[in-house]
Motif scaffolding. Structure first.
Motif, PDB file in Angstrom:
ATOM      1  N   LEU A   3       0.842  -1.206   0.000  1.00  0.00           N
ATOM      2  CA  LEU A   3       0.000   0.000   0.000  1.00  0.00           C
ATOM      3  C   LEU A   3       0.879   1.259   0.000  1.00  0.00           C
ATOM      4  O   LEU A   3       0.586   2.238  -0.689  1.00  0.00           O
ATOM      5  CB  LEU A   3      -0.898  -0.033   1.247  1.00  0.00           C
ATOM      6  N   GLU A   4       1.971   1.195   0.761  1.00  0.00           N
ATOM      7  CA  GLU A   4       2.884   2.345   0.830  1.00  0.00           C
ATOM      8  C   GLU A   4       3.510   2.604  -0.541  1.00  0.00           C
ATOM      9  O   GLU A   4       3.662   3.742  -0.970  1.00  0.00           O
ATOM     10  CB  GLU A   4       4.008   2.098   1.854  1.00  0.00           C
ATOM     11  N   ASN A  32      -6.319   1.950   8.776  1.00  0.00           N
ATOM     12  CA  ASN A  32      -5.696   0.650   9.023  1.00  0.00           C
ATOM     13  C   ASN A  32      -5.458  -0.081   7.697  1.00  0.00           C
ATOM     14  O   ASN A  32      -6.407  -0.396   6.987  1.00  0.00           O
ATOM     15  CB  ASN A  32      -6.645  -0.152   9.926  1.00  0.00           C
ATOM     16  N   PRO A  33      -4.206  -0.359   7.347  1.00  0.00           N
ATOM     17  CA  PRO A  33      -3.924  -1.016   6.058  1.00  0.00           C
ATOM     18  C   PRO A  33      -4.440  -2.459   5.989  1.00  0.00           C
ATOM     19  O   PRO A  33      -4.435  -3.058   4.922  1.00  0.00           O
ATOM     20  CB  PRO A  33      -2.395  -0.975   5.962  1.00  0.00           C
ATOM     21  N   HIS A  34      -4.868  -2.984   7.140  1.00  0.00           N
ATOM     22  CA  HIS A  34      -5.433  -4.342   7.159  1.00  0.00           C
ATOM     23  C   HIS A  34      -6.904  -4.304   7.579  1.00  0.00           C
ATOM     24  O   HIS A  34      -7.428  -5.288   8.104  1.00  0.00           O
ATOM     25  CB  HIS A  34      -4.637  -5.235   8.119  1.00  0.00           C
ATOM     26  N   ALA A  35      -7.552  -3.187   7.336  1.00  0.00           N
ATOM     27  CA  ALA A  35      -8.936  -3.011   7.801  1.00  0.00           C
ATOM     28  C   ALA A  35      -9.883  -4.023   7.170  1.00  0.00           C
ATOM     29  O   ALA A  35      -9.760  -4.354   5.986  1.00  0.00           O
ATOM     30  CB  ALA A  35      -9.401  -1.601   7.465  1.00  0.00           C
ATOM     31  N   GLU A  36     -10.819  -4.489   7.964  1.00  0.00           N
ATOM     32  CA  GLU A  36     -11.868  -5.367   7.421  1.00  0.00           C
ATOM     33  C   GLU A  36     -12.984  -4.552   6.800  1.00  0.00           C
ATOM     34  O   GLU A  36     -13.769  -5.053   6.006  1.00  0.00           O
ATOM     35  CB  GLU A  36     -12.433  -6.254   8.534  1.00  0.00           C
ATOM     36  N   ILE A  37     -13.049  -3.287   7.196  1.00  0.00           N
ATOM     37  CA  ILE A  37     -14.107  -2.419   6.678  1.00  0.00           C
ATOM     38  C   ILE A  37     -13.478  -1.171   6.089  1.00  0.00           C
ATOM     39  O   ILE A  37     -12.653  -0.509   6.726  1.00  0.00           O
ATOM     40  CB  ILE A  37     -15.093  -2.034   7.804  1.00  0.00           C
ATOM     41  N   GLN A 107      -6.821  -1.178  -6.771  1.00  0.00           N
ATOM     42  CA  GLN A 107      -5.553  -1.704  -6.223  1.00  0.00           C
ATOM     43  C   GLN A 107      -5.522  -1.559  -4.705  1.00  0.00           C
ATOM     44  O   GLN A 107      -5.063  -2.455  -3.999  1.00  0.00           O
ATOM     45  CB  GLN A 107      -4.366  -0.957  -6.834  1.00  0.00           C
ATOM     46  N   GLN A 108      -6.014  -0.421  -4.228  1.00  0.00           N
ATOM     47  CA  GLN A 108      -6.073  -0.230  -2.761  1.00  0.00           C
ATOM     48  C   GLN A 108      -6.909  -1.341  -2.129  1.00  0.00           C
ATOM     49  O   GLN A 108      -6.517  -1.943  -1.122  1.00  0.00           O
ATOM     50  CB  GLN A 108      -6.727   1.119  -2.422  1.00  0.00           C
ATOM     51  N   ILE A 109      -8.071  -1.609  -2.719  1.00  0.00           N
ATOM     52  CA  ILE A 109      -8.965  -2.636  -2.172  1.00  0.00           C
ATOM     53  C   ILE A 109      -8.274  -4.004  -2.224  1.00  0.00           C
ATOM     54  O   ILE A 109      -8.338  -4.785  -1.272  1.00  0.00           O
ATOM     55  CB  ILE A 109     -10.309  -2.652  -2.946  1.00  0.00           C
ATOM     56  N   GLU A 110      -7.596  -4.256  -3.324  1.00  0.00           N
ATOM     57  CA  GLU A 110      -6.912  -5.545  -3.478  1.00  0.00           C
ATOM     58  C   GLU A 110      -5.820  -5.726  -2.419  1.00  0.00           C
ATOM     59  O   GLU A 110      -5.618  -6.816  -1.891  1.00  0.00           O
ATOM     60  CB  GLU A 110      -6.293  -5.594  -4.876  1.00  0.00           C
ATOM     61  N   LEU A 111      -5.130  -4.638  -2.089  1.00  0.00           N
ATOM     62  CA  LEU A 111      -4.035  -4.725  -1.118  1.00  0.00           C
ATOM     63  C   LEU A 111      -4.549  -4.776   0.324  1.00  0.00           C
ATOM     64  O   LEU A 111      -3.993  -5.474   1.166  1.00  0.00           O
ATOM     65  CB  LEU A 111      -3.084  -3.528  -1.296  1.00  0.00           C
ATOM     66  N   ILE A 112      -5.610  -4.030   0.601  1.00  0.00           N
ATOM     67  CA  ILE A 112      -6.151  -3.989   1.969  1.00  0.00           C
ATOM     68  C   ILE A 112      -6.978  -5.246   2.262  1.00  0.00           C
ATOM     69  O   ILE A 112      -7.001  -5.740   3.376  1.00  0.00           O
ATOM     70  CB  ILE A 112      -6.992  -2.699   2.166  1.00  0.00           C
ATOM     71  N   LYS A 113      -7.646  -5.742   1.223  1.00  0.00           N
ATOM     72  CA  LYS A 113      -8.497  -6.928   1.360  1.00  0.00           C
ATOM     73  C   LYS A 113      -9.606  -6.767   2.412  1.00  0.00           C
ATOM     74  O   LYS A 113      -9.744  -7.613   3.316  1.00  0.00           O
ATOM     75  CB  LYS A 113      -7.674  -8.180   1.693  1.00  0.00           C
ATOM     76  N   PRO A 114     -10.389  -5.707   2.325  1.00  0.00           N
ATOM     77  CA  PRO A 114     -11.493  -5.547   3.289  1.00  0.00           C
ATOM     78  C   PRO A 114     -12.580  -6.572   3.001  1.00  0.00           C
ATOM     79  O   PRO A 114     -12.713  -7.056   1.877  1.00  0.00           O
ATOM     80  CB  PRO A 114     -12.000  -4.129   2.991  1.00  0.00           C
ATOM     81  N   LYS A 115     -13.344  -6.907   4.036  1.00  0.00           N
ATOM     82  CA  LYS A 115     -14.481  -7.804   3.825  1.00  0.00           C
ATOM     83  C   LYS A 115     -15.712  -7.009   3.408  1.00  0.00           C
ATOM     84  O   LYS A 115     -16.590  -7.521   2.721  1.00  0.00           O
ATOM     85  CB  LYS A 115     -14.762  -8.582   5.107  1.00  0.00           C
ATOM     86  N   ASP A 147     -15.119 -10.779  -4.092  1.00  0.00           N
ATOM     87  CA  ASP A 147     -14.153 -10.796  -2.985  1.00  0.00           C
ATOM     88  C   ASP A 147     -14.582 -10.014  -1.744  1.00  0.00           C
ATOM     89  O   ASP A 147     -13.907 -10.065  -0.727  1.00  0.00           O
ATOM     90  CB  ASP A 147     -12.808 -10.238  -3.468  1.00  0.00           C
ATOM     91  N   PHE A 148     -15.646  -9.244  -1.861  1.00  0.00           N
ATOM     92  CA  PHE A 148     -16.084  -8.455  -0.702  1.00  0.00           C
ATOM     93  C   PHE A 148     -17.540  -8.050  -0.895  1.00  0.00           C
ATOM     94  O   PHE A 148     -18.121  -8.247  -1.959  1.00  0.00           O
ATOM     95  CB  PHE A 148     -15.189  -7.212  -0.515  1.00  0.00           C
ATOM     96  N   VAL A 149     -18.080  -7.510   0.174  1.00  0.00           N
ATOM     97  CA  VAL A 149     -19.472  -7.040   0.148  1.00  0.00           C
ATOM     98  C   VAL A 149     -19.466  -5.526   0.006  1.00  0.00           C
ATOM     99  O   VAL A 149     -18.674  -4.837   0.653  1.00  0.00           O
ATOM    100  CB  VAL A 149     -20.182  -7.426   1.467  1.00  0.00           C
ATOM    101  N   ILE A 150     -20.337  -5.012  -0.852  1.00  0.00           N
ATOM    102  CA  ILE A 150     -20.500  -3.558  -0.947  1.00  0.00           C
ATOM    103  C   ILE A 150     -21.737  -3.157  -0.151  1.00  0.00           C
ATOM    104  O   ILE A 150     -22.807  -3.762  -0.298  1.00  0.00           O
ATOM    105  CB  ILE A 150     -20.645  -3.108  -2.415  1.00  0.00           C
ATOM    106  N   PHE A 151     -21.574  -2.164   0.692  1.00  0.00           N
ATOM    107  CA  PHE A 151     -22.696  -1.688   1.515  1.00  0.00           C
ATOM    108  C   PHE A 151     -22.825  -0.179   1.279  1.00  0.00           C
ATOM    109  O   PHE A 151     -22.113   0.617   1.888  1.00  0.00           O
ATOM    110  CB  PHE A 151     -22.427  -1.999   2.991  1.00  0.00           C
ATOM    111  N   PRO A 152     -23.740   0.238   0.395  1.00  0.00           N
ATOM    112  CA  PRO A 152     -23.865   1.675   0.083  1.00  0.00           C
ATOM    113  C   PRO A 152     -24.559   2.458   1.200  1.00  0.00           C
ATOM    114  O   PRO A 152     -25.516   1.972   1.816  1.00  0.00           O
ATOM    115  CB  PRO A 152     -24.729   1.693  -1.192  1.00  0.00           C
TER     116      PRO A 152
END
Ligand code: SF4
Length: 216
Positions: A3-4, A32-37, A107-115, A147-152
């Motif tokens: 991410l950096e 948080n670079p490892h955030a779930e959200i 790319q940010q989403i891919e690196l952070i891998k949020p749920k 790979d993740f859920v979108i919550f608008p």
């Protein structure tokens, strides 16, 4: 790439015309670079452009309050925008600007891998769902992507400009909290499935919502 490294690669990005239209700096994202959200807004405003951080003005204060109401803290989540540079006079981003900058959000989403990725307002929602849907139709619902859920959710700035949206925005965050609580229960149940006493917002219901929306 980390991410950096991605952030560093965009430090003086000139890939779209926003680079030459008065931005002070690229506003990459924070948290948080490892955030779930993860929360995704539209683009930097005046204060964000000045300080180099998303959601630091009045909308940011409201977002912090709403995060707290959902049992979340700013340091626990990651916050970014669809476009990383402030459009002049806070105009809407133009399609070519979104198209050019969107890969960096992905790319940010891919690196952070949020749920869970909470999209704030129309722009972020349409960009990530890749559908021309109005936020009022999809807000407060969960959409399962691969790979993740979108919550608008409604955008905090919209609620600041239109007072009648403040309560709906708070309602969105109550729904987000209920969704996260149900998800957490499902993850900690021995079977890996939600118990019968905890109706799920995951799985079948989420997919049903997606089918209703997309007609597929
Ligand atoms: S908006 Fe995105 S693509 Fe355009 S200059 Fe800024 S970082 Fe680069």
């Amino acid at each position: 790439m980390t991410l950096e490294e991605l952030s560093a690669s965009l430090y003086n990005c000139q890939r779209c015309k926003l680079a030459k239209l008065g931005r002070t700096q690229v506003v990459f994202g924070v948290g948080n670079p490892h955030a779930e959200i993860m929360f995704v807004g539209e683009g930097p405003g005046y204060y964000e452009d000045q300080q180099g951080e998303p959601f630091v003005g009045a909308a940011g204060k409201l977002l912090n309050e709403l995060l707290q109401s959902a049992g979340l803290s700013r340091s626990q989540v990651y916050i970014a925008n669809v476009i990383k540079c402030r459009p002049p006079n806070n105009r809407d981003p133009e399609p070519d600007e979104v198209d050019t900058c969107k890969p960096f959000l992905l790319q940010q989403i891919e690196l952070i891998k949020p749920k869970v990725v909470c999209t704030l307002g129309n722009w972020a929602t349409q960009t990530l769902l890749e559908k021309k849907v109005g936020i009022t139709k999809v807000r407060g619902k969960a959409f399962n992507l691969k790979d993740f859920v979108i919550f608008p959710l409604l955008h905090p700035a919209a609620a600041l400009h239109q007072g009648n949206l403040q309560e709906p925005l708070r309602e969105d965050f109550r729904k987000l909290k209920a969704f996260l609580d149900a998800r957490s229960t499902a993850e900690t149940s021995p079977s890996g499935l939600p118990s019968e006493s905890q109706p799920t917002l995951q799985g079948q219901q989420v997919q049903q919502t997606q089918m209703d929306l997309f007609g597929s």
